[in-house]
Enzyme design. Structure first.
Site, PDB file in Angstrom:
ATOM      1  N   PHE A 198       0.823  -1.205   0.000  1.00 35.52           N
ATOM      2  CA  PHE A 198       0.000   0.000   0.000  1.00 35.52           C
ATOM      3  C   PHE A 198       0.857   1.254   0.000  1.00 35.52           C
ATOM      4  CE2 PHE A 198      -3.067  -3.020   1.639  1.00 35.52           C
ATOM      5  CZ  PHE A 198      -4.299  -2.553   1.178  1.00 35.52           C
ATOM      6  N   ASP A 199       0.457   2.221  -0.788  1.00 31.31           N
ATOM      7  CA  ASP A 199       0.930   3.592  -0.640  1.00 31.31           C
ATOM      8  C   ASP A 199       0.284   4.144   0.631  1.00 31.31           C
ATOM      9  OD1 ASP A 199       1.929   6.228  -1.384  1.00 31.31           O
ATOM     10  OD2 ASP A 199      -0.119   6.667  -2.030  1.00 31.31           O
ATOM     11  N   LEU A 200       0.780   5.267   1.142  1.00 24.45           N
ATOM     12  CA  LEU A 200       0.198   5.845   2.355  1.00 24.45           C
ATOM     13  C   LEU A 200      -0.697   7.040   2.039  1.00 24.45           C
ATOM     14  CD1 LEU A 200      -0.094   5.952   5.417  1.00 24.45           C
ATOM     15  CD2 LEU A 200       2.017   7.297   5.516  1.00 24.45           C
TER      16      LEU A 200
END
Length: 217
Positions: free
Chosen positions: A7-9
């Site tokens: 996941f990106d944040l």
């Protein structure tokens, strides 16, 4: 079947728009650039900061470095707290972590990323958390993804997928031979995810959950 979900944040797990925009304006103020429209400041959410100051405002590498320092002057004491996890994300992460190996792959400094995940109560869901270094190393998304995979023991790339809201996430995944999901609820301008070549695009957190459940069965 996907066993590893990265996941990106910013714009994917957490809505950090307020803290990022206000900190970007704080840095621009130092350079005499005041009262920028919100749509301009929102472009700072996602890409590496140094790159954003250079591309969006024509700063030299040296000026961009100073701008990043000014940005962090505010972000570390205020901006990091001006964020919230998207509704539905905590439950998604908790459930998904029982089905797959969940990791964070972000261009945000790792120290801030861990703090945001901890404040949101979801840090235990992540097997690996990889971000950039405060000295500017490992800001390129492909480098971040590569480091996550290295820490996981370099698994088969076909078993991994990257979830993000900007073209940098999609292009970084492609460079690493990893499939990608673009989320439209984040900060990407219209058509950015399509033009970057996202393998899947979902409009909401609920749609993301449904797709991930299919891919991790």
């Amino acid at each position: 079947m996907k066993r590893y979900v990265l996941f990106d944040l910013d714009g994917t797990v957490a809505d950090n728009g307020e803290g990022i925009c206000k900190s970007a304006q704080y840095a621009l103020d130092w350079f005499g650039i005041h009262h920028e429209p919100l749509e301009n400041l929102r472009r700072f959410v996602g890409p590496p900061l140094q790159e954003s100051f250079q591309v969006l405002y024509g700063f030299s590498p040296e000026e961009a470095k100073v701008a990043v320092e000014k940005y962090r002057e505010r972000y570390r004491v205020k901006g990091v707290y001006e964020n919230k996890l998207y509704p539905g994300i905590p439950a998604l992460l908790e459930e998904l972590s029982r089905r797959a190996v969940v990791c964070l792959a972000t261009s945000k400094p790792e120290v801030f990323s861990r703090k945001i995940l901890e404040m949101g109560g979801v840090l235990p869901c992540f097997t690996r958390v990889v971000g950039s270094e405060l000295d500017g190393r490992r800001t390129d998304k492909a480098e971040v993804i590569q480091e996550v995979l290295r820490q996981l023991g370099n698994p088969d790339r076909a078993q991994a997928i990257m979830v993000g809201d900007r073209k940098h996430d999609i292009l970084g995944a492609r460079a690493c031979g990893v499939e990608s999901i673009g989320v439209e609820y984040g900060f990407a301008p219209e058509r950015e995810l399509e033009e970057a070549g996202a393998d899947h695009i979902v409009p909401t957190v609920e749609a993301l959950r449904g797709l991930l459940w299919q891919l991790t069965e």
